[in-house]
Design an enzyme around this catalytic site. Structure first.
Site, mmCIF file in Angstrom:
data_model
loop_
_atom_site.group_PDB
_atom_site.id
_atom_site.type_symbol
_atom_site.label_atom_id
_atom_site.label_comp_id
_atom_site.label_asym_id
_atom_site.label_seq_id
_atom_site.Cartn_x
_atom_site.Cartn_y
_atom_site.Cartn_z
ATOM 1 N N SER A 150 1.302 -1.287 -0.256
ATOM 2 C CA SER A 150 -0.233 -0.076 0.136
ATOM 3 C C SER A 150 0.669 1.403 0.049
ATOM 4 O O SER A 150 1.958 1.257 0.279
ATOM 5 C CB SER A 150 -1.044 -0.308 1.342
ATOM 6 O OG SER A 150 0.430 0.822 2.359
ATOM 7 N N TYR B 10 3.533 -0.848 10.674
ATOM 8 C CA TYR B 10 2.464 -1.181 10.019
ATOM 9 C C TYR B 10 3.621 -0.754 8.023
ATOM 10 O O TYR B 10 3.448 -1.486 7.243
ATOM 11 C CB TYR B 10 1.007 -0.291 9.480
ATOM 12 C CG TYR B 10 0.209 -0.644 8.272
ATOM 13 C CD1 TYR B 10 0.283 -1.746 8.082
ATOM 14 C CD2 TYR B 10 0.032 0.662 6.569
ATOM 15 C CE1 TYR B 10 -0.572 -1.671 6.703
ATOM 16 C CE2 TYR B 10 -0.468 0.377 6.127
ATOM 17 C CZ TYR B 10 -0.971 -0.780 5.700
ATOM 18 O OH TYR B 10 -1.582 -0.891 4.480
#
Length: 191
Positions: free
Chosen positions: A134, A160
């Site tokens: 992402s 993340y």
């Protein structure tokens, strides 16, 4: 038609849409899931063509058991979509081996799964491995000397980010090393 695809996270979000699309193209789709009942309920709304099997990306023995069944079947694996993931956990959590949970789930589990499924991928003669990343990869490079947050303060977005950076690096290197057997791609989403 007639292809075998495995889609991690295939019962929610992007993974569910990918599983739905592959099944509608008459591929045999297997969705490994930690919560098998939840996965089956989500997939039941789609209809047939998708099989759910147990697997937990944070449990090496679970990954090995799932992969062993696929490899022993003798079937070629045409598509492996590494889509499952968790995002921005507010508190530091670890897997049973002591690894930070986002890095474990989003990267290490998929790394092990891909390696264990390698014989089935090679058998397909032109398999594709897609690692979903992402834009979150911009939040952090991999902090190689402390990716488990043992000596620095935990930040969910940094954790993340480094897991998503690892997804991209893995796909690029897998494509380089496995070029004669498989094609690997990083797929970057918004978050």
């Amino acid at each position: 038609t007639g292809k075998l695809a495995i889609v991690t996270g295939g019962y929610a979000g992007l993974g569910l849409e990918a599983a739905r699309t592959l099944a509608s193209a008459v591929a045999r789709v297997i969705v490994p899931a930690r919560d098998v009942d939840r996965a089956r309920r989500a997939i039941a709304e789609i209809g047939g063509g998708i099989e759910v099997r147990p697997m937990d990306l944070t449990d090496p023995a679970s990954i090995d058991a799932f992969s062993c069944d696929i490899v022993r079947s003798g079937l070629p694996l045409h598509i492996l979509l590494n889509s499952a993931g968790i995002m921005a956990l507010p508190e530091l959590s670890r897997d049973s081996r002591g690894n930070e949970l986002q890095f474990s789930t989003n990267h290490l589990g998929h790394f092990q799964l891909t390696l264990r499924l390698w014989p089935a991928l090679v058998r397909a003669r032109g398999a594709r491995v897609v690692s979903v990343s992402s834009m979150g990869h911009r939040f952090s490079d991999i902090v190689w000397d402390d990716f488990n947050f043992e000596r620095r303060p935990y930040d969910g977005w940094s954790a993340y980010g480094q897991s998503k950076t690892a997804n991209i690096l893995f796909a690029v290197e897998l494509d380089r090393r496995g070029r004669d057997a498989v094609d690997a791609y990083p797929l970057r989403t918004e978050l």
